[in-house]
Design an enzyme around this catalytic site. Structure first.
Site, PDB file in Angstrom:
ATOM      1  N   TRP A  32      83.052  29.982  31.220  1.00  0.00           N
ATOM      2  CA  TRP A  32      84.330  29.263  31.190  1.00  0.00           C
ATOM      3  C   TRP A  32      84.569  28.625  29.822  1.00  0.00           C
ATOM      4  O   TRP A  32      85.697  28.618  29.324  1.00  0.00           O
ATOM      5  CB  TRP A  32      84.362  28.188  32.262  1.00  0.00           C
ATOM      6  CG  TRP A  32      85.664  27.436  32.323  1.00  0.00           C
ATOM      7  CD1 TRP A  32      86.789  27.790  33.009  1.00  0.00           C
ATOM      8  CD2 TRP A  32      85.985  26.201  31.663  1.00  0.00           C
ATOM      9  NE1 TRP A  32      87.791  26.865  32.827  1.00  0.00           N
ATOM     10  CE2 TRP A  32      87.326  25.880  32.000  1.00  0.00           C
ATOM     11  CE3 TRP A  32      85.286  25.346  30.822  1.00  0.00           C
ATOM     12  CZ2 TRP A  32      87.957  24.732  31.520  1.00  0.00           C
ATOM     13  CZ3 TRP A  32      85.919  24.204  30.344  1.00  0.00           C
ATOM     14  CH2 TRP A  32      87.234  23.914  30.686  1.00  0.00           C
ATOM     15  N   HIS A  33      83.530  28.122  29.206  1.00  0.00           N
ATOM     16  CA  HIS A  33      83.699  27.417  27.938  1.00  0.00           C
ATOM     17  C   HIS A  33      83.993  28.349  26.770  1.00  0.00           C
ATOM     18  O   HIS A  33      84.581  27.919  25.777  1.00  0.00           O
ATOM     19  CB  HIS A  33      82.449  26.582  27.630  1.00  0.00           C
ATOM     20  CG  HIS A  33      82.434  25.260  28.330  1.00  0.00           C
ATOM     21  ND1 HIS A  33      81.937  25.094  29.602  1.00  0.00           N
ATOM     22  CD2 HIS A  33      82.879  24.046  27.948  1.00  0.00           C
ATOM     23  CE1 HIS A  33      82.061  23.834  29.968  1.00  0.00           C
ATOM     24  NE2 HIS A  33      82.630  23.175  28.987  1.00  0.00           N
ATOM     25  N   GLY A  34      83.603  29.602  26.860  1.00  0.00           N
ATOM     26  CA  GLY A  34      83.906  30.494  25.757  1.00  0.00           C
ATOM     27  C   GLY A  34      83.153  31.799  25.845  1.00  0.00           C
ATOM     28  O   GLY A  34      82.214  31.956  26.644  1.00  0.00           O
TER      29      GLY A  34
END
Length: 476
Positions: free
Chosen positions: A310-312
């Protein structure tokens, strides 16, 4: 148009004037119109992707509410269709390069896609489980997804918490309005006095990892840990403050995470809306802590793998997520041994708490170094350098003054961090500085506010000729 831009507050004032002028029953319409106008002004492309996601989830919600057959198929297919745009826009270049060795392509990325996607998925999951009723009014549903103070960078609201506040017209409330102004002021302090100033040194060291080694990495890791927290807490406070001016309360997203005594507790305090989302819609559906120790640890690894994705895109984010999962597993396995050790040496509770907090901060900081580095390889090199290159003298000579801040700016940064620590220490004791200020006569309250404004204007990053940086979590 960010939370620190003059145009945002001009827009906010106009929206407030109209909101408190029209009748109560149509004030939600003003919020919807303001949210739509804000989105088109701030980011003119990609709005159609948001609209399609909203229409898809709105229609699927009505079907889930009324159909009895194929509910699971409908729910699963809708979740996939809603998540696919986010997945490809966030991870498309990484996958294309990994599988097909293709160069990056241009993706139209809608503003706030990571946040509104999780909003939609939570709405559908709660609806599927019968926790809420489907919203019948498409305009009101659109307002829930696109409420402009929180859409860009969270917190990630739940339908049952936020929706009733949005559609109910609020009368002007002085106490709520003052609270909003206090939150805005606190957000500017965090952003301009801590985050943007720390970023100057952080960028210098992280952009030249082979030039700066050893204790330089330690300094950069500490400052980035503070920068990330101050930056994200600032954007949440500015979001909460803007919403409070309309009489709307957004959920807390941080609860003094660096006061945690374990990494597990850290994640109950850090980015609470995301942590609770992962817990409720990933960890618990996988089985949570049921099924034995091995199953619990497997579910934990899967949950933090998804958090990393989700963060990258890229290996470094997955590795960062796995680090936190391993921290929690190691903490769970070693807890009985550590408790026996503390009892045997009869360590005072105060010293024990300080050591635990310092340990949590250090291990979380190591993970943040991986998170911030340009790549996983660079991050691992920096961690190795921090542990094996010994140059502690740079902490005592003038080397730190060559990284972009002179001694005066270092003093401002250090003093600002001390203010943050003091206020959070009081909050940890159950004392609200905001309420303490409100208990004083009006001339003292306004004196405090004016002093804070002047200090931010003089010593904030504006005062040193720097432009306010984009919020870090705006990139996620």
């Amino acid at each position: 148009m960010t939370y620190t831009a003059f145009g945002f507050y001009l827009f906010l004032v106009i929206a407030l004037l109209i909101y408190y002028t029209v009748p109560l029953r149509i004030r939600w319409v003003i919020l919807l119109a303001a949210s739509g106008a804000f989105y088109l002004i701030a980011y003119r492309t990609g709005w159609w992707i948001v609209l399609l996601s909203a229409l898809l989830s709105y229609g699927a919600g009505l079907l889930l509410q009324h159909c009895t057959r194929y509910r699971r198929l409908l729910f699963g297919s809708t979740v996939i269709l809603v998540a696919l745009p986010w997945f490809f826009m966030k991870n498309g270049d990484f996958l294309l390069g990994l599988v097909f060795h293709m160069p990056p392509v241009f993706w139209i990325v809608p503003l706030g896609i990571s946040f509104y996607t999780l909003q939609i998925l939570a709405y559908l999951a709660d609806l599927y489980q019968g926790k809420i009723q489907a919203e019948k009014n498409p305009a009101k549903y659109m307002l829930f997804l696109c409420f402009f103070p929180q859409m860009i960078q969270g917190p990630i609201p739940r339908y049952g918490e936020l929706f009733p506040q949005l559609v109910k017209g609020h009368r002007f409330d002085e106490a709520c309005f003052v609270k909003g102004c206090q939150l805005l002021l606190w957000g500017f302090f965090l952003k301009l006095m801590i985050a943007d100033r720390a970023d100057i040194i952080v960028r210098e060291i992280f952009e030249h990892p082979k030039q700066y080694t050893g204790c330089y990495i330690l300094v950069a890791g500490i400052l980035y840990s503070l920068e990330l927290y101050a930056d994200f807490l600032a954007c949440v406070k500015l979001s909460q403050g803007s919403a409070a001016l309309f009489g709307i309360t957004l959920s807390e997203n941080f609860r003094r995470p660096y006061f945690a005594c374990s990494v597990k507790e850290f994640w109950r305090r850090w980015h609470i809306s995301l942590s609770s989302w992962l817990r409720d819609y990933i960890y618990i559906p996988l089985g949570g802590s049921k099924g034995g120790t091995v199953a619990k640890y497997k579910n934990l690894l899967v949950t933090f793998f998804i958090s990393g994705v989700w963060h990258g895109a890229g290996y470094k984010f997955i590795f960062w997520g796995m680090m936190h999962a391993c921290y929690q597993i190691a903490g769970s396995l070693s807890a009985p041994v550590k408790e026996r050790f503390y009892r045997r040496i009869q360590m005072p509770q105060g010293i024990k708490t300080c050591l635990q907090r310092a340990g949590v901060f250090f291990w979380v900081m190591c993970a943040w170094i991986i998170f911030r580095a340009d790549s996983l390889t660079t991050g691992l090199f920096m961690l190795k350098s921090m542990f094996f290159v010994h140059n502690p003298w740079i902490l005592f000579n003038d080397k730190l003054l060559t990284l972009g801040l002179d001694w005066k700016e270092w003093c401002v940064l250090t003093g600002s961090v001390c203010v943050l620590f003091y206020i959070e220490h009081k909050q940890e004791q159950g004392i609200s500085i905001r309420n303490v200020i409100l208990q004083n006569p009006v001339y003292i309250r306004f004196g405090v506010y004016l002093t804070a404004i002047l200090l931010i204007m003089i010593f904030g990053t504006y005062g040193f000729g720097f432009d306010p940086k984009d919020f870090i979590y705006g990139g996620f």
